[in-house]
Design a protein around this motif. Structure first.
Motif, PDB file in Angstrom:
ATOM      1  N   VAL A  45       6.944  -0.574  10.897  1.00 47.24           N
ATOM      2  CA  VAL A  45       7.609   0.224   9.879  1.00 47.24           C
ATOM      3  C   VAL A  45       7.714  -0.631   8.612  1.00 47.24           C
ATOM      4  O   VAL A  45       8.057  -1.816   8.678  1.00 47.24           O
ATOM      5  CB  VAL A  45       9.010   0.661  10.340  1.00 47.24           C
ATOM      6  CG1 VAL A  45       9.640   1.604   9.322  1.00 47.24           C
ATOM      7  CG2 VAL A  45       8.949   1.327  11.708  1.00 47.24           C
ATOM      8  N   GLN A  46       7.410  -0.014   7.485  1.00 47.11           N
ATOM      9  CA  GLN A  46       7.427  -0.757   6.224  1.00 47.11           C
ATOM     10  C   GLN A  46       8.795  -1.373   5.953  1.00 47.11           C
ATOM     11  O   GLN A  46       9.828  -0.735   6.131  1.00 47.11           O
ATOM     12  CB  GLN A  46       7.085   0.186   5.059  1.00 47.11           C
ATOM     13  CG  GLN A  46       7.007  -0.515   3.710  1.00 47.11           C
ATOM     14  CD  GLN A  46       7.151   0.427   2.541  1.00 47.11           C
ATOM     15  OE1 GLN A  46       8.048   0.302   1.717  1.00 47.11           O
ATOM     16  NE2 GLN A  46       6.253   1.413   2.463  1.00 47.11           N
ATOM     17  N   CYS A  47       8.800  -2.626   5.523  1.00 47.41           N
ATOM     18  CA  CYS A  47      10.029  -3.273   5.075  1.00 47.41           C
ATOM     19  C   CYS A  47       9.878  -3.655   3.600  1.00 47.41           C
ATOM     20  O   CYS A  47       8.787  -4.031   3.149  1.00 47.41           O
ATOM     21  CB  CYS A  47      10.398  -4.478   5.930  1.00 47.41           C
ATOM     22  SG  CYS A  47       9.089  -5.694   6.169  1.00 47.41           S
ATOM     23  N   GLN A  82       0.815  -1.217   0.000  1.00 42.88           N
ATOM     24  CA  GLN A  82       0.000   0.000   0.000  1.00 42.88           C
ATOM     25  C   GLN A  82       0.848   1.267   0.000  1.00 42.88           C
ATOM     26  O   GLN A  82       0.316   2.375   0.059  1.00 42.88           O
ATOM     27  CB  GLN A  82      -0.945  -0.010   1.202  1.00 42.88           C
ATOM     28  CG  GLN A  82      -1.926  -1.176   1.176  1.00 42.88           C
ATOM     29  CD  GLN A  82      -3.005  -1.065   2.241  1.00 42.88           C
ATOM     30  OE1 GLN A  82      -3.434   0.035   2.591  1.00 42.88           O
ATOM     31  NE2 GLN A  82      -3.472  -2.198   2.747  1.00 42.88           N
ATOM     32  N   ASN A  83       2.163   1.091  -0.058  1.00 44.54           N
ATOM     33  CA  ASN A  83       3.114   2.208  -0.096  1.00 44.54           C
ATOM     34  C   ASN A  83       2.891   3.171   1.067  1.00 44.54           C
ATOM     35  O   ASN A  83       2.845   4.391   0.903  1.00 44.54           O
ATOM     36  CB  ASN A  83       3.020   2.958  -1.427  1.00 44.54           C
ATOM     37  CG  ASN A  83       4.211   3.896  -1.632  1.00 44.54           C
ATOM     38  OD1 ASN A  83       5.303   3.649  -1.122  1.00 44.54           O
ATOM     39  ND2 ASN A  83       4.003   4.961  -2.378  1.00 44.54           N
ATOM     40  N   LEU A  95       1.555  12.321   7.907  1.00 40.47           N
ATOM     41  CA  LEU A  95       1.857  11.119   7.138  1.00 40.47           C
ATOM     42  C   LEU A  95       0.629  10.225   7.043  1.00 40.47           C
ATOM     43  O   LEU A  95      -0.253  10.262   7.899  1.00 40.47           O
ATOM     44  CB  LEU A  95       2.993  10.342   7.811  1.00 40.47           C
ATOM     45  CG  LEU A  95       4.337  11.061   7.914  1.00 40.47           C
ATOM     46  CD1 LEU A  95       5.240  10.328   8.905  1.00 40.47           C
ATOM     47  CD2 LEU A  95       5.002  11.159   6.549  1.00 40.47           C
ATOM     48  N   GLU A  96       0.622   9.399   6.026  1.00 44.86           N
ATOM     49  CA  GLU A  96      -0.411   8.380   5.912  1.00 44.86           C
ATOM     50  C   GLU A  96       0.100   7.087   6.531  1.00 44.86           C
ATOM     51  O   GLU A  96       1.288   6.762   6.444  1.00 44.86           O
ATOM     52  CB  GLU A  96      -0.777   8.146   4.450  1.00 44.86           C
ATOM     53  CG  GLU A  96      -1.518   9.277   3.786  1.00 44.86           C
ATOM     54  CD  GLU A  96      -2.005   8.891   2.400  1.00 44.86           C
ATOM     55  OE1 GLU A  96      -2.996   8.131   2.303  1.00 44.86           O
ATOM     56  OE2 GLU A  96      -1.371   9.324   1.432  1.00 44.86           O
ATOM     57  N   GLY A  97      -0.810   6.335   7.124  1.00 46.31           N
ATOM     58  CA  GLY A  97      -0.445   5.046   7.697  1.00 46.31           C
ATOM     59  C   GLY A  97      -1.692   4.271   8.051  1.00 46.31           C
ATOM     60  O   GLY A  97      -2.802   4.811   8.046  1.00 46.31           O
TER      61      GLY A  97
END
Length: 413
Positions: A377-379, A202-203, A349-351
């Motif tokens: 956190v995105q990996c 989803q970036n 930020l989006e999350g």
């Protein structure tokens, strides 16, 4: 005041530095109680000392640094994650959460913020449970729920946990004193790579964790009869490895039939005598069962245990089912999640705001005594427990922004 770019660059350098410390040469393997584990502890301890924290390595090998609040503060907010790894691991798992926690403390100091409570940063000694098949040992000590029965467990390299602790310089009798008293806990925040693909797909840089899966760990022992591979008729064999294979196939089928609510894995297997022309007489293997629903996990455990003994009986083989650990699922604290949501909104930020964690985390052990929160956190590509595990500087900076605002709100409240 430092920029997020300079802060993230320093954290990246530290992650690279720790990623070079391993038990196995060019691949990253850092098991509890090994030389590499001790080296990482000392390096993190050095960074804590450079920040002027009150530091120590406790009797289970947790690295701990405390930033004192105003005089008379009688509560502590804990942040951190683990410093051990699986075999052939990635360098961000666990370590990212420890170093981001240190960065956040450094930011508080630079801003001259007076804390109404203490903050303790912890690099937990053994979350993965690779060496003794016992997860969350370090965090269990901090939470005061370490089990003395674990001390007799034999692990990889043929040593008991008690002997390893003595080699590390720990005093077993002092383990209870390393716990933070329950009345002092304000809460716990763990920042961790997602270890899954949702944020990447989803970036989105970060996600707030709502729940963490329950986990049951089991050791299986199968005792067959050793024999010559060429002269023992097939119908007369008591093959321990073939028995294990039948059970592993059953585990996979059962988990596939219930794939929407659970997972199950046989990840470690040891066969004796492990010779090509000898029928295996002994097998030890692991079983890992996880679900966000405790009743599903318990029903799966009961079903697979019955099936295990049915296979043994059918084959005329003896064995043992040893439950080593059961941790129920965790719902993260609503109040701390609310602070994280406000911080995410303020950051611009989006999350994601309600993620489920399928992996195990130290927050599971801490949740038994204190409110917990987690930020994923995105990996890259969702890869974890693999050398290609990677987190970008941009996503690290996003986590910093959110957590700075989270602590600001926590202090204000």
């Amino acid at each position: 005041m430092e920029t997020y770019a300079s802060r993230s660059a320093r954290v990246m350098q530290q992650i690279t530095s720790l990623g070079e410390i391993s038990n196995e040469g060019r691949i990253l393997t850092r098991l509890f109680g090994t030389k590499a584990h001790a080296q990482v502890n000392q390096r993190v301890l050095l960074w804590m000392n450079e920040l002027g924290l009150e530091t120590r390595i406790d009797n289970i090998g947790n690295v701990r640094g405390r930033l004192k609040g105003k005089e008379g503060s009688n509560s502590v907010f804990v942040m951190g994650s683990h410093l051990d790894s699986v075999r052939n691991a990635g360098k961000f798992d666990g370590v990212l959460g420890v170093l981001l926690a240190l960065d956040l403390v450094g930011s508080i100091q630079h801003q001259g913020i007076e804390l109404p409570f203490d903050i303790e940063v912890v690099g937990f000694s053994d979350e993965e449970g690779v060496r003794f098949n016992i997860a969350y040992m370090g965090s269990s000590v901090l939470a005061g729920n370490f089990q003395d029965a674990w001390l007799d467990k034999q692990g990889i390299y043929g040593k008991s946990l008690s002997s390893v602790l003595e080699e590390m310089g720990g005093e077993i009798g002092l383990l209870p004193s390393d716990a933070i008293p329950q009345h002092e806990w304000l809460g716990f925040l763990e920042i961790h790579t997602e270890q899954g693909p949702i944020l990447f797909q989803q970036n989105l840089p970060v996600g707030i964790v709502e729940s963490i899966a329950g986990q049951t760990r089991i050791n299986l022992y199968i005792n067959g009869t050793r024999g010559h591979a060429g002269t023992t008729p097939m119908g007369m064999r008591r093959d321990a490895l073939a028995t294990a294979a039948e059970f592993i196939h059953l585990v996979e089928n059962y988990a596939m039939e219930n794939k929407d609510v659970m997972v199950a894995t046989v990840g470690a297997i040891h066969s004796y005598p492990n010779i090509a022309n000898v029928i295996p007489s002994k097998v030890k293997c692991s079983l890992d069962i996880r679900s966000r629903f405790d009743d599903t996990m318990d029903a799966a455990t009961a079903h697979l245990e019955r099936s295990f003994y049915e296979i043994l009986q059918k084959r005329g083989i003896k064995g043992q089912w040893e439950l080593t650990q059961r941790n129920p699922s965790v719902i993260c604290d609503e109040g701390l999640r609310k602070h994280l949501k406000h911080a995410l909104e303020k950051s611009g930020l989006e999350g994601l705001e309600a993620m489920h964690g399928g992996a195990g985390h130290d927050a599971v052990a801490i949740a038994k005594v204190a409110p917990v929160a987690m930020l994923f956190v995105q990996c890259k590509n969702g890869i974890s427990h693999h050398p290609e595990e990677y987190v970008t500087k941009e996503n690290i900076e996003a986590a910093m922004r959110v957590c700075d605002l989270f602590l600001e709100e926590l202090v204000g409240n």
